[in-house]
Structures are given as structure tokens and as C-alpha cells.
Design a protein around this motif. Structure first.
Motif, PDB file in Angstrom:
ATOM      1  N   CYS A  21      22.202  28.468 -63.284  1.00 37.88           N
ATOM      2  CA  CYS A  21      21.180  27.655 -62.615  1.00 37.88           C
ATOM      3  C   CYS A  21      20.071  28.521 -62.053  1.00 37.88           C
TER       4      CYS A  21
ATOM      5  N   THR D 399      20.806  20.282 -70.154  1.00 36.81           N
ATOM      6  CA  THR D 399      21.181  18.988 -69.565  1.00 36.81           C
ATOM      7  C   THR D 399      21.744  18.070 -70.640  1.00 36.81           C
ATOM      8  N   ALA D 479      19.037  15.982 -62.629  1.00 36.75           N
ATOM      9  CA  ALA D 479      19.868  16.894 -61.832  1.00 36.75           C
ATOM     10  C   ALA D 479      20.880  16.147 -60.950  1.00 36.75           C
ATOM     11  N   PRO D 480      20.428  15.135 -60.173  1.00 36.08           N
ATOM     12  CA  PRO D 480      21.422  14.474 -59.315  1.00 36.08           C
ATOM     13  C   PRO D 480      22.566  13.865 -60.111  1.00 36.08           C
ATOM     14  N   VAL D 483      24.956  16.610 -60.942  1.00 37.96           N
ATOM     15  CA  VAL D 483      25.726  17.004 -59.758  1.00 37.96           C
ATOM     16  C   VAL D 483      26.819  15.980 -59.492  1.00 37.96           C
ATOM     17  N   PHE D 487      30.790  16.490 -59.263  1.00 38.40           N
ATOM     18  CA  PHE D 487      31.494  16.195 -58.012  1.00 38.40           C
ATOM     19  C   PHE D 487      32.632  15.216 -58.269  1.00 38.40           C
TER      20      PHE D 487
END
Lengths: 648, 99, 280, 524
Positions: A21, D399, D479-480, D483, D487
Motif C-alpha cells: 500500500c 483492486t 478502498a473502503p 478494507v 475486516f
């Protein structure tokens, strides 16, 4: 102390996260971040090891429970780490060899602009591998299991612009997935049988269920092991995996990841001990693979592919040993460790050779390199002696023990397996000698001829600063590359002796794996003698074929077996015909079916409705009188209905 | 004789009228047939009123007549205007949904 | 009267009347449907209605009976006739069916419907007839009035409104606004001159000593009749009598009579008859 | 009377939709920002629900109940159990990303093209869909649910038919015809399903006398409401058919590929990640609770269909040449897993299925939105038109890869947890089916990696050589999600804690218990 365990995994994971990252600003220092974090993990490992040595054998198991992962009613998966002698061994191997190879890569990947990502992937691999060996239940192990698969996918396909690399990566992942299927089914079986899949409870209750179930579990675990450790029939990916950068081949496809299968089997020893049929299957797979790999290794001219074949066969030895049950577990792991040393060393040596030869991989274009790269020559030579089992070197001890154990299984099985192992030893001696001779001895075939066979062209960007298409100038690699080679060479020289003098390794692992002396029909001395004989035969033949006669720089057609072996004994052709072709046809026909049949039914209905309404429209002719008729008829029908209702 | 026969007669006339409506093309004749049907209904009403012994049936018939008168007036007017626009009194000529 | 009305089965007199007039009524209805000319249909319908009126009376609906005659037969049917005239009694519209299968469908439906209705009436429980005895006790009209102005007063009012609306509607529908001023005599004649046809007034119909009908076309010098001489309406109705053969027929008749007198040949009544016919 | 939280959550986006539509045509950006704000506010409300919801509390919480159509016993009844809460959270969570990702999808085309894209309408419709989806997650009155279950189709129809990809290989005309075909197909399929369901709803009313899910379920549970076996089966089939079309289950799936292929990526996400979830959710909430016996009766057939969906969808995904179609077929395969988990009737299976709905929503969103960015750059949906993208746009490729890995449910990412739960839950009761379903994970790897290899790796194609990498806005979208994937893959406990009690009570409704393991290895 146990709180340190998490750090083992966390350090490289952090490295991976940061490097992947971090973005371009880390390009300059990326490789060092990666190496340092790998080293840190190694240091932690050593600390834990020291601590473990301090305790007595009973209290050496450390458990660290982090958090509850998936709690659904009776299905309770926790993130729990378990550090015992077995996983300790692996931790040291992984972090140790891993750190060395990080170091080596610093030099090897020096000129690759995507270096940062490379080290990120390496760290990711370390984290996943450590998770694999530290997991306290099969589901967590599964996470590591697929994690290493992912890392290997990313690293094999690191040079993605090469279609061959991308394909190889995909192939590796898919074949591994087939193995993973086995693992997940095994986990489900455990859950239905024991209501859990944590090591402790499962192993302690093995006795309470039927042998059938256990055999099923064992076979599924074996399938998983075959996928990860490139055992027949899921071996096909390992050869292609050599598309990856050489350090990757050394770390993942020689020293650590491919041995995960052996770890799985040894770890599940309790299950296998209770399922003889499964054990038999394991030994068979091991025996077949060790011959298969050895034969393939004999025919390859690509140095890395030859080594890959050898890896396959050596892991065959380990699996064979693991299949022998308590007789062999310890030696499987021992051979695994020593193999980790010398095979990594050999690969690094090969890498160093390629580094000096404009990334030429065809051994037929080598020759007489010993005076140009002495360090490489010596380290490689030591690795060579170790792997063929030259007395005194590590390979000698570990492999010899396995052959003994094979005979010790007793009965005809014992003889067959032992024989296979001996034969394997001979062939190993043959092909390794072949590699050695073709690379470092003989005349310098690389002089005055176009370098870089076209398929290897533009292979490793690391070569871009060497003069392309010029005659190669063999030279020794930089320190940062040679030092790891030296360290590994040392390991491969003394490791075996260190382990087996006074059965250190045996006592170290016994509490976990258990151990039993089989009733060997042959005395240890006889076996050793036999091994020596085979060894000499192998070396002799190789010398006769490649040492005395000059090596043609273009491969001769060779016998049928040779050609088959060059094609990996037709494994890929089989896969292609059966799976790839068949699959393509299946999918195509299904697409057709979906479009014409499933969709066609619907569209057909729609069309028929349309046609019907078109016909109905003709009734609407606009003549008031015909409307009146239908109205009148409707009225009549209504009256009729009313009457009927009253009649009924 | 049973007064129910009046009802039979009414039914008969009604049916004849209805059939006429369906068969004839001349708007005026069609209209007459409609009148015939109305009258048949009236007859039935009257008969029923006799049957039940009260005058409501007759009242209905009476209203029917009034409504019929109104309807005839308007209907004939429509026919006339239709004839003006099409120079024919055939209902089939008005097969398009516009004049 | 009321007594027999109350009776369940009617007097033979009423029965006789029913059977005779009922038949006529049905015939009239059929005629209404099947007559070629609208006029005839109208007339036969009128007949049916009158018979219905009689049946009303027989059923004790005296008021309705009268109203039926006055309103329907008197007013509505006359209105029909007016419209027939207005629309022009075109040469009878053929009963030939244009819509495919329409007729058969219609007959089928009619038949089925009729059968059903009759069946329905047949198995309906219509046994007891209270008759209108007490209902008409103090006069049928009074009884109706009592109901109309009490129970049905609203309906009555609304029908009134309905009638008004209908009248207005009829006017609106039929009234045609004159867009341009009507032409004066002078203008008309000038137009005629401009168009250059029929400068003189139209010729009169051909009239003979034995005939003074307007529907006889005058003969042109070559003996062919000229449509122009007959009035437009008659022409449109196709009611023109062709008299071109008239003279010859008379001549033949004359000769025959002469020969009878002279007894040349035996009399041939057929001939004579034809001659007479033709001359009519 | 406390604050009607549930109503507010559903009404807010509805108001937002009206407001957005009312923004004058010129003020395009204002409309977009307004829509975004509203979706964020809705998210806030959804989080409030999440907080106020007590997993150990009663079955339905935050309930609201008002008489609506008294004559037919129709009530305005809202209430959420754990499953609903999870899905509402998912919906509210995805909306801002969808809106943000579709930021420019509805801008007027460049001059020269005649088509005018009503930006306001686009975002208003999206918000409308959100409102309806949320309320159908909340409704505990069958009739109320039905109304919004159907009404959802209207905005979706316009979203699919009205707003397609910017570029199209066969030109604008062909594009619009194909779009309208897809939209009509979508509408007809779901309308037929809804029609059959309507019949069943009426039938239910005839049998039960009211529409209240809770009352009927209770009456069923304590036996005071008896249904004849056949009646119950017919009603069940009526409901299930509609949900199976929505879900979509093989062989009722063919509308999905067309719809997803023709609509813009955000709308495609809206379809598969949000709207379709209503179908599977409704199976769990209505089919099982209202008709437990019939559900058990139909289980074998449904399991087989689900199995077919899994394998069949995956195989077809392998055979696709169009990126979006590929994702669509992958989704069909995943819905097969969800339905498998629901009807395995084990707590693992159903918790897994619920978790799967959430995770599949997120992972598909990630993959599809990135694919959308890719397509909008190159202007083609064909896989063959790409190659070597990772060289020119590494972040995009990365991604995309993570989205793909989530789709093939790699351990460590959220979908793995749910998929494994579903597999285990199925295996414990139907081992054979469990094993066959496991083949799905191999096929998943196949189509994902083939897609990645063909588009991202290899030599750089000429057309993509100038392709820009992800922009800030796009990164904010992706991105979120990533994440979140990680998670929930590492720590799914928060979700499972909410879901488990609801699943438990659902299972008790159908009188099913988890099979006991052969050996009691873990001490209770």
C-alpha cells in the motif's frame, strides 16, 4: 512468551501491508523494509526457540488465543496459535531460509522497477506460511494454506507481461485449489464427526469413531497435500512454477511452501495412524512421485526445471516417510529441513549462474563455469553432494533414514517401497551429477554463439543491464547474493550430522509425532551400503554420459522415455486433452444451451403470446354489429350460467 | 290461459328485436329493433306488476317509456348527423372510430 | 274486471285475444326485422306496439296502455317516419350480409338466447298471480300518481331533466350553423348563366290527356324520356314511370278493338289483357 | 410512542429522491451532492438501528404498527430481526458508493449524440430503490412487503432501460435496443413472479385471515392455525417462485445477465448486490416462517436447483466473453450458495447464507465497480479488448484482483467465511450435496483468474496503453469496500452475533435442529 507468537506472523504481514500500500515513495527502501521485517521474524523465532529449549519436553507447547473468529452455534473457529516442537522447526526453517533469500533477492532483483511489490509478496508469503504452521485448528491452517497459494500465484506470475508466467501462475493456483477442495472437505468431515476441527480435541478423540470416516479424512488430507506439495497426480504445476524469479523458486517451490503437504500429514499423524489404508495411499503417492520427479529431472535441460523435478522427487521421499507412520514422521521432517537447506542453496546457485549468464537457463549452453564463478561453484557443489547423500553431508543422514524406515515397514510393501527409495537415490545421483557436469565442467559451450534462447528472451529484466545478444561474460555474483549461498551451504553440510548425532532431532520431535522403531529386515549398515552402491552407479553412469563425452549444445532426440520425460511424462498433454479441451467444450455448449434452451423457452412463450394477440386483433374489425354479436353471445352465456347455478 | 304466456311473448319479442339489431345494417331499422326490445321489457314489467299485485312494475315501464322517448330523440338526431356526414344510414359505414 | 284480473287463469276472452293478437304481434316484429324498406318496418313496428298497448290494457295497466298508444305509436313512431323521410327513403337497402358469418352467428345467438329465456321463465316459479284488484281499487291512474309523486318522485324529477337534456341534445346534434349567406334569386340566375346550363326553367313532366302525374318523364324528340323533367326527389327514389312505350300500346289496343268490331279474328283476351295492362 | 426509526430510515431516501428530482436541470452537481448527502444520512440512520438493536432481545425489535386497511386486516407493521438489520446496514452502506461510482454515468453525452441523460432522474431513481428495498427489509406485514417488493421494479426498469454504458461496440442505436430488451425482460420476469406471489398472498389471507407475519407465524407455531398440506404447499410455491425469480435461481436466471450487461456498473451493483437480496431474504423470512412444513417438503428439489445454479453459473461464467456477463453468472453461482445455505436448515447454513448476502454484496460491488471504471476507460465490455492493464494501471489492476479474490472467496477475505459456513452447514445434513457444491470453489478460481489473466496480464494492448490509473474519486469508492472485505474476513463476529439469534428462532419455526456430531469431542 506466547504473546510473541503473534508477532512472528505480524512482522512480515506488516511488511506486506506497508510495501503493497506504500506507493512509489517506498521504492527506494522497499527491499530493506522487507528484509528487515523477515529478519525480525527470524529473531523472534530464535528467542522463542531458546525459551522452548529452556523448558522440559512436556511444557514446550505454547498456545496463544487471539480472538474468536467464526462462532455459529457448535461451529467455533478461533484464531489460536500453537507453537510446539513441530511448528517451531518450521518457524525456524521458514524465517531463517526466508530471511536469507530476502537478502539474496536484494541483489538479484536490484534492477527490477517493481522490486517493492516483489518484496511485499515475499513478506506476504512468509506471513501466510507462518500462519499455516502456527495454526491451532484446521480452518486457520486452511487460511495459511490458501494464503501461501496466493503468494505463490503472485510471485510465479510476477513478470506478468510474459504470458507464459501468467499462465503458469494461474495453473499453479488452480491445481492447488483442487487440493484445497480436499482440505475443506476434510475439515467438514471432521466437523461432522467430531463437532470441531481444532487439533487437540480431534486428535484426542480419534479412537472413538470408525476407521472408514478416518480413512476418508486421511485421503482428503492427502489430496490437499498432493496439491500443495506437487505430488502425483497434482504435480503438474511445479515445473511451470519455475517461470517465477529464481529466489521465489528457491524459497517457495523448494524450501518451504511445497513442503506444507508433508507438514499437514505429519501434523495429522494421529488420524493417519488410525487409518492404515490412508497411510498406504500416502506411501504409494510418495513412492510414485519420487520416481516420477527423478525421471523428469533427468531429462530437463533447463536447469531450474531439472531442480524442480528433483524437488518433486525429494518431497516424494518425505511423503513416503510420512506415510510410514511413527517410523517415519521424524525423518520426513528431518529430510524436509535438510532439503530446505541444500535445495534452496542449489536454486540460489542456479540463480547466480543465470545471473552471470544473461539469464540463460539451458544447461546445454553452459559448461566450464567453475573458474568464472568459484563461490557459486563451491556452494552449488556442496549442495550437490548433500542432495545425492554423500556420506557425512546432511542429505546422507536424512535420506538414509527414510530408506531404512521404508524397509522397516516390513512385508512386501516394505521391500517395494524400500526398493523404490533406493532406485530413487540412484536416479537422484544421476541427474544431479548431470546438472553439475553440464554446468560447471566440460568445454565452454556458451562461447561464440547467440545467447538467450528466444523463449527465455526478455525473461528477467534483471538482465537488461547486461549487454543483450552479446556473448555472455560469466562473472561471480555480488556479496549480497553469495553470502546467503554460503550460509545455506554450511547448513547443508553440517545440518544432517548435527541433527542425527545422538538423535537430537528425534528426541526433539518425538513428543509431538511419536516414534517407533520398525522391525527392519535389513540392518542399517546394509541399507547404507546399498544406498552407497546406488549412488556410485548413478554418478558413474552420469559421468560416462556427460563427463567423458562432450555435451551436444542442441538436445539429441533421445529415447522415447527421454522425450516423454522432457514433456513431464505427458502429464500436461493429459490435462490438456482431458480437462482443458473437455472443459472448453462443456462451457461452450452450456453457453449455447443457456441461450437457446433456457432463454429460448421464455422468448418462445413471448413470441407465441405476440402471435396469439395478433390473431385476436382480427376480431376487432370495427363493425358495431359484430361487437354487438359478441356482447349478445356473452349475455346468453351469462343467462345460461345463471340458470345452471340455480339448477345446481 | 296462464298469464305467464305474456312473459313468453315478451321473451320472444325481445329475442326477435335483438336478432334484428344484429342483422340489419340500416341504422333506423336497428333503432326500431331496439325499441321493440324495450317494449318487450315493458310488457314483462306490466305482467309482473299484475303478478305481484302492485303498481311498481307499471311505474318502471312508465319510466322506461320516458327514457326510451329521450333516447329515441337523441339517437335519431345522431343518425341524422351521421347521415349528413356519410350520406348513408348504414351502421357498417361507421366502422372507423372517427367520423 | 278486477275480479278476473285477480284470477290465476284468465278468462277465455282474454285467452282468445292473447292468442290472436300475440300471433299478429310476433308477425309484426318479424316484419320489422325483415322488411326491406325502412318505412314498412316502421309501420309493422307501429302495429306491434298497438297490440302491446292492448295487452297492457288487458293486464290492467290502463294508463300505460293509453300512454303506449299516444307516446310510442303516436309520437315516437311518427318521429321515426320523419327521420326516414329526412334521410331519404333510398331504394331499399339489401338484406345481403357483408360481414362474414355475422348473420349465422346472430341467428345462433338469438335462438340460443331465446331458448334460454323461455326455459328460464319456464322453470321460474310463477304460480300465483295476485292480480291488481286492490292496487287498482281506486283507479289505476290515481295509484300510479300516488306512487310517482311519493315514492318515485326523485326518479320522476330526474326523468324530467333527462327529457330536457335529450331535447337540447337533439337540437345541438342536428342543428347546422349556416356559414355563408343564402344566395338570392338574382345570384342564382347569374350563376346559372355563368355555368351556361338550363338557361330556361326546367321542362315540365310529360303530360298526356289521360295522365297528369308528375312522375312521368317527358319525351325528347327522339322519343327517349328525359330525367330532367321529373322532380329531384322522385328521381332519387327511382320513382319515375317510363312511358316511352305508351303510345305504341294504345295504338295496338285501338287496332284490336277495331278488329273485334270487324270480327276478323277470334278475340284473343290474353293479347287484349296485355294491351290493357301495358296501357295502365 | 418512541421515534419511528425504521420508518425514518425508509422515508428519508424517498424524500431525498423527490428532492433530487426537483433540482433544476442545470444544477446537475447540486443534485448529485444532494443524493450523496441523503444516502449518507440514511447510512447514519441505519447505523443507529444497528446500535439500538439488541441481539439478545426479542425476535422483532424497533417495531411499529398502525392500522392501514382495516377491512382486509392490512397493517403498517415494521420490525427488524438480526438478518434484516444486517441487510439494511448493507444496503445503506453500499448506496453512497454506488452513487459516487455513478457520479458521471448520467451526465449528458458529448455534443453530437442526441441522447439526453436526465442526471437528476438517475440519482432520484437510485434513492427510490433504496427506500423501497429498506422498507421491504423492514416490513413484517406480508401485504406491505408485497407492495414494495413489486414497486421496486418500476425504478429499476427505468434505471436499466434508461442508462447504459457510455460506449457500445455496435453504436448507440444497437445499445438502446438491447437496453430496452434487457429492461423489459427484467420487468416481465419479475412481474410474472410477483403476479404468482399476489395469488399466494391472497390465498394466505383467505386461509389466515390477516397479513401479519408475526401473528401467522405464531399461530403456525402453536398450531392454532392449521393449513391443509396441499394448500400450504401451493402457497409456499407461490411465494417461492417470486423470490426465486428475484434471487435468481436456475432456471429463472436469464434476466440477470442481460440486465447487468446493459446497465451501468453502479446499477448492476444495485441489482445484484441489493435488490436481489430481497429475494433470498424473503425466502428466509417468509417462506420458512409462514410455511415450515412445505419448506421442508420442497427442500430436496430446491437444494438440487441451488446446486445446479452453483455449478452451472460458474461454468457459464468461464465461457463468457463480456466482463459484466461474467460477473453476472458468477453472481448466479453465488446466489446458488445462498439458497443452498438457507434450505440446508442448519444454523451454520443459514447464518452463512445471511453472511453471504452481506459479503457478496460488498465483494460484487468492489469487483463490478472496478470493472465499470475499466470499461468506462476503454469503452468496451469485451474481455478480448484488454490486456496488460496492470502494467499501465497497477492500482486498478490490484483492486480488481482483490475483488476477484473475494469473488473466489479466498480465506482472509469476507466471502470465505460465509461460503465455508454454507458448505459446512450443507455438508452436516447432506454430505453429497456439500461435496458437489465444493467444486464450485475450483470453478470460481477458474473464471476469476482467467478474467484477470486475459484483461490485466500479458503484453500491453495498444488501446489500453494510455489508460489512466484510478482517480481519487474512484479510489474513495473502492478502498473502503476492500478494507471492509478484509475486516469482515478476519473478524466477522460482530455480524454473526447479530445474525445467530435470528437464525436460531427461524430454525425453531421450522422445527429443525442441527445434526449432532458423531463424537462429542468438545465439552459442552
Amino acid at each position: 512468551m506466547e504473546n510473541l507468537i503473534a508477532l512472528l506472523v505480524a512482522a512480515p504481514l506488516l511488511g506486506a501491508a506497508v510495501l503493497l500500500c506504500g506507493g512509489r515513495r517506498l521504492d527506494a527502501v522497499g527491499q530493506w523494509i522487507g528484509t528487515v521485517l523477515a529478519g525480525a521474524s527470524f529473531v523472534i523465532g530464535v528467542v522463542l526457540f531458546a525459551d522452548m529449549l529452556g523448558k522440559d519436553a512436556e511444557h514446550r507447547i505454547l498456545i496463544q488465543h487471539l480472538w474468536t473468529w467464526i462462532p455459529v452455534e457448535s461451529f467455533q473457529a478461533d484464531v489460536t496459535f500453537r507453537l510446539d516442537q513441530l511448528s517451531m522447526t518450521f518457524v525456524l526453517l521458514i524465517t531463517g531460509v526466508g530471511s536469507l533469500i530476502h537478502l539474496y533477492s536484494v541483489g538479484y532483483m536490484e534492477h527490477d522497477e517493481r522490486r517493492r511489490r516483489f518484496f511485499g509478496y515475499l513478506n506476504l508469503f512468509l506471513a501466510a506460511m507462518l500462519l499455516l504452521v502456527l495454526a491451532d485448528n484446521y480452518l486457520l491452517l486452511y487460511v495459511g494454506w490458501e494464503g501461501v497459494g496466493l503468494a505463490s500465484y503472485l510471485l510465479i506470475g510476477f513478470w506478468q507481461h510474459k504470458p507464459s508466467a501468467a499462465t503458469a501462475a494461474k495453473k499453479a493456483f488452480l491445481v492447488n485449489r483442487v487440493g484445497d477442495m480436499g482440505l475443506s472437505i476434510a475439515i467438514m468431515l471432521m466437523f461432522t464427526t467430531f463437532g470441531t476441527f481444532a487439533f487437540g480435541p480431534v486428535f484426542s478423540h480419534v479412537g472413538e469413531t470408525g476407521e472408514g470416516k478416518l480413512t476418508a479424512i486421511g485421503l482428503m488430507l492427502l489430496l490437499a497435500a498432493c496439491g500443495k506439495s506437487a505430488q502425483v497426480p497434482l504435480q503438474s504445476w511445479l515445473g511451470d512454477a519455475m517461470e517465477g524469479p529464481t529466489p521465489v523458486s528457491a524459497l517457495i517451490h523448494a524450501a518451504t511452501m511445497v513442503t506444507a503437504g508433508v507438514y499437514l500429514i505429519v501434523r495429522s499423524g494421529a488420524i493417519f495412524n488410525a487409518a492404515p489404508d490412508a497411510q498406504l495411499a500416502v506411501t504409494v503417492v510418495g513412492a510414485v512421485t519420487l520416481l516420477f520427479g527423478a525421471i523428469v529431472g533427468c531429462a530437463k535441460d533447463d536447469i531450474k526445471k531439472a531442480l524442480a523435478g528433483s524437488t518433486m522427487s525429494q518431497i516424494g521421499y518425505m511423503v513416503l516417510a510420512a506415510g510410514l507412520g511413527p517410523i517415519g514422521y521424524v525423518f520426513a521432517i528431518m529430510h524436509l529441513v535438510t532439503h530446505g537447506f541444500f535445495k534452496a542453496g542449489l536454486f540460489l546457485g542456479a540463480g547466480s549462474v543465470m545471473h552471470g549468464m544473461n539469464d540463460e537457463v539451458d544447461m546445454r549452453k553452459y559448461g566450464g563455469l567453475r573458474k568464472y564463478m568459484p563461490v557459486t561453484f563451491i556452494t552449488f557443489g556442496l549442495g550437490y553432494l548433500a542432495i545425492i547423500g554423500f556420506p557425512g553431508l546432511s542429505g546422507f543422514f536424512s535420506k538414509d533414514k527414510i530408506i531404512e524406515a521404508a524397509f522397516a515397514k516390513g512385508g512386501t510393501e516394505g521391500w517395494i517401497l524400500g526398493g523404490a527409495a533406493l532406485l530413487g537415490a540412484a536416479i537422484t545421483a544421476f541427474y544431479m551429477t548431470r546438472v553439475m557436469l553440464m554446468t560447471f565442467f566440460g568445454e565452454e559451450r556458451w562461447r561464440n554463439q547467440p545467447t538467450r534462447s528466444p523463449e527465455a528472451a526478455s525473461a528477467e529484466p534483471a538482465a537488461e543491464h547486461h549487454g543483450e545478444h552479446a556473448e555472455p561474460h560469466p562473472h561471480e555474483s555480488p556479496k549480497v547474493m553469495t553470502i546467503p549461498m554460503i550460509v545455506l551451504a554450511v547448513g547443508s553440510v553440517f545440518g544432517g550430522a548435527f541433527f542425527s548425532i545422538g538423535d537430537r532431532f528425534l528426541h526433539w520431535l518425538e513428543p509431538i509425532t511419536g516414534h517407533s522403531e520398525g522391525n527392519s529386515p535389513l540392518s542399517a549398515a546394509t541399507v547404507t551400503g546399498g544406498t552407497m552402491v546406488c549412488l556410485l552407479i548413478g554418478v558413474g553412469i552420469a559421468y560416462a554420459m556427460y563427463g567423458r563425452r562432450p555435451v551436444p549444445s542442441v538436445a539429441p532426440r533421445g529415447s522415447l522415455l527421454t522425450r516423454a520425460a522432457r514433456r513431464d511424462l505427458l502429464q500436461d498433454d493429459f490435462n490438456h486433452v482431458v480437462l482443458v479441451r473437455g472443459g472448453e467444450h462443456l462451457t461452450r455448449s452450456l453457453v449455447y444451451v443457456d441461450h437457446t434452451l433456457v432463454d429460448g423457452v421464455v422468448n418462445g412463450t413471448a413470441a407465441s403470446v405476440g402471435g396469439l394477440s395478433g390473431r385476436m386483433r382480427k376480431l376487432q374489425n370495427g363493425f358495431a354489429r359484430s361487437y354487438a354479436v359478441s356482447m349478445f353471445g356473452g349475455a346468453a352465456i351469462l343467462v345460461a350460467a345463471t340458470l345452471l347455478m340455480r339448477a345446481v | 290461459m296462464n298469464p305467464v304466456n305474456y312473459l313468453y311473448l315478451a321473451a320472444l319479442l325481445f329475442t326477435i328485436g335483438a336478432t334484428g339489431v344484429l342483422i340489419r345494417r340500416n341504422a333506423i331499422v336497428v333503432f326500431m329493433c331496439i325499441e321493440l326490445m324495450l317494449n318487450a321489457c315493458n310488457l314483462a314489467f306490466v305482467t309482473f306488476s299484475r303478478m305481484h299485485g302492485n303498481l311498481d312494475g307499471q311505474i318502471i315501464a312508465f319510466f322506461t317509456m320516458v327514457v326510451a322517448a329521450a333516447e329515441v330523440v337523441v339517437g335519431l338526431a345522431i343518425i341524422v348527423s351521421l347521415f349528413r356526414s356519410r350520406h348513408s344510414a348504414s351502421v357498417d359505414d361507421a366502422s372507423l372510430m372517427k367520423l | 274486471m278486477s275480479a278476473q284480473l285477480a284470477a290465476y287463469s284468465t278468462s277465455t276472452g282474454e285467452a282468445f285475444q292473447f292468442w290472436v293478437l300475440g300471433t299478429v304481434a310476433v308477425i309484426g316484429a318479424l316484419a320489422t326485422v325483415f322488411m326491406k324498406r325502412a318505412v314498412h318496418s316502421a309501420l309493422s313496428l307501429a302495429g306491434t306496439m298497438i297490440i302491446l298497448a292492448i295487452f297492457y290494457l288487458a293486464n290492467g295497466a290502463y294508463f300505460l296502455g293509453i300512454v303506449q298508444i299516444v307516446v310510442y305509436t303516436g309520437a315516437i313512431m311518427m318521429l321515426f317516419l320523419f327521420v326516414v323521410m329526412l334521410v331519404g327513403v333510398t331504394a331499399a337497402d339489401s338484406l345481403k350480409e357483408t360481414i362474414k358469418g355475422q348473420r349465422w352467428l346472430a341467428l345462433l345467438c338469438g335462438l340460443g338466447f331465446g331458448v334460454l329465456l323461455l326455459a328460464g321463465i319456464g322453470n321460474a316459479s310463477l304460480k300465483d298471480f295476485n292480480g291488481l284488484g286492490e292496487a287498482n281499487a281506486n283507479g289505476n291512474v290515481e295509484g300510479l300518481a300516488a306512487l310517482i309523486f311519493t315514492k318515485y318522485v326523485f326518479a320522476f324529477e330526474i326523468t324530467g331533466a333527462l327529457l330536457i337534456t335529450a331535447a337540447v341534445g337533439a337540437m345541438v346534434l342536428t342543428h347546422r350553423e349556416r356559414t355563408e349567406r343564402a344566395k338570392t334569386q338574382r345570384e342564382l340566375s347569374e350563376q346559372r348563366v355563368r355555368e351556361g346550363k338550363h338557361m330556361p326553367p326546367l321542362p315540365a313532366p310529360g303530360v298526356y290527356a289521360r295522365h297528369n302525374a308528375v312522375d312521368i318523364a317527358g319525351l325528347l324528340p327522339d322519343g327517349t324520356p328525359s330525367e330532367l323533367t321529373v322532380s329531384k326527389t322522385l328521381r332519387e327514389r327511382g320513382q319515375i314511370r317510363d312511358v316511352s312505350a305508351e303510345a305504341l300500346n294504345d295504338l295496338r289496343a285501338l287496332e284490336q278493338r277495331a278488329e273485334e268490331r270487324l270480327e276478323r279474328t277470334p278475340i284473343d283476351p290474353a293479347n287484349l289483357k296485355r294491351a290493357e295492362e301495358a296501357s295502365k | 410512542m418512541s421515534f419511528p426509526l425504521l420508518t425514518a430510515t425508509a422515508v428519508l431516501p424517498a424524500i431525498g429522491a423527490v428532492a433530487t428530482a426537483a433540482v433544476p436541470a442545470a444544477r446537475r452537481t447540486a443534485a448529485k451532492s444532494l443524493a450523496l448527502l441523503v444516502s449518507l444520512a440514511t447510512l447514519a440512520l441505519a447505523i443507529t438501528i444497528l446500535v439500538r438493536f439488541d441481539p439478545d432481545g426479542g425476535r422483532y425489535q424497533l417495531t411499529e404498527s398502525h392500522a392501514w386497511i382495516a377491512d382486509f386486516g392490512v397493517r403498517y407493521e415494521l420490525g427488524v430481526d438480526g438478518i434484516a438489520v444486517a441487510l439494511i446496514a448493507l444496503t445503506a452502506l453500499l448506496m453512497p458508493f454506488i452513487i459516487l461510482a455513478g457520479w458521471h454515468d448520467a451526465d449528458p453525452l458529448e455534443t453530437g449524440s442526441k441522447r439526453w441523460r436526465p442526471t437528476q432522474g438517475f440519482f432520484a431513481l437510485i434513492l427510490g430503490v433504496e427506500a423501497m428495498v429498506i422498507i421491504s427489509f423492514e416490513a413484517t406485514d406480508v401485504f406491505l412487503f408485497y407492495i414494495f417488493f413489486e414497486a421496486m421494479l418500476i425504478p429499476m426498469y427505468f434505471l436499466i432501460g434508461g442508462f447504459g454504458d457510455r460506449a457500445h461496440e455496435h453504436g448507440e442505436e444497437a445499445a438502446s435496443t438491447q437496453r430496452s430488451y434487457a429492461a423489459v425482460k427484467f420487468l416481465l420476469y419479475n412481474l410474472v413472479g410477483g403476479l404468482i406471489m399476489l395469488a399466494a398472498v391472497i390465498g394466505l389471507y383467505v386461509v389466515a385471515g390477516n397479513f401479519s407475519l408475526q401473528e401467522i407465524a405464531q399461530a403456525r407455531a402453536n398450531g392454532s392455525l392449521h393449513m391443509a398440506t396441499n394448500t400450504e404447499r401451493w402457497l409456499f410455491l407461490g411465494f417461492f417462485f417470486a423470490f426465486a425469480v428475484k434471487a435468481p435461481l436456475w432456471p429463472l436466471h436469464t434476466w440477470l445477465p442481460n440486465a447487468m450487461q446493459e446497465s451501468t456498473a453502479p446499477v448492476a451493483v444495485l441489482i445484484t448486490a441489493v435488490v436481489d437480496k430481497v429475494g433470498t431474504f424473503a425466502m428466509l423470512r417468509f417462506c420458512l416462517q409462514l410455511f415450515p412444513e412445505a419448506s421442508k417438503w420442497a427442500t430436496p428439489a430446491i437444494l438440487v436447483l441451488a446446486l445446479i445454479s452453483i455449478i452451472y453459473g460458474a461454468l457459464l461464467a468461464v465461457g463468457q466473453r463480456d466482463i459484466k456477463r461474467l460477473v453476472a453468472y458468477a453472481s448466479i453461482s453465488h446466489f446458488g450458495f445462498i439458497i443452498l445455505g438457507i434450505f440446508a436448515m442448519t444454523s451454520q447454513g443459514q447464518s452463512g447464507a445471511t453472511l453471504y448476502m452481506v459479503n457478496h454484496g460488498i465483494s460484487t460491488a468492489a469487483l463490478m465497480l472496478v470493472a465499470g471504471f475499466l470499461i468506462s476507460r476503454r469503452g468496451s465490455r469485451l474481455i478480448a479488448d484488454y490486456g496488460g492493464v496492470q502494467k499501465v494501471a497497477p492500482v486498478l489492476a490490484g483492486t480488481f484482483l482483490i475483488g476477484g479474490l473475494a469473488t473466489l472467496s479466498l480465506p482472509g477475505l469476507a466471502p470465505f467465511v460465509s461460503e465455508f459456513l454454507v458448505l459446512v452447514g450443507t455438508f452436516t445434513r447432506y454430505p453429497a450435496i456439500g461435496i458437489i457444491a465444493t467444486f464450485g470453489i475450483v470453478l470460481a478460481a477458474l473464471y476469476t483468474l482467467v478474467l484477470y489473466q486475459r484483461t490485466m496480464t500479458g503484453p500491453v494492448k495498444q488501446e489500453v496503453s494510455a489508460m489512466p490509473d484510478l482517480r481519487a474519486r474512484e479510489l474513495v469508492v473502492v478502498a473502503p469496500l476492500i478494507v471492509l472485505l478484509i475486516f469482515l474476513g478476519v473478524y466477522p463476529k460482530p455480524v454473526t452475533d447479530i445474525v445467530n439469534p435470528a437464525v436460531k428462532s427461524t430454525l425453531s419455526d421450522v422445527h429443525k435442529k442441527d445434526p449432532k456430531p458423531e463424537v462429542e469431542a468438545v465439552a459442552k
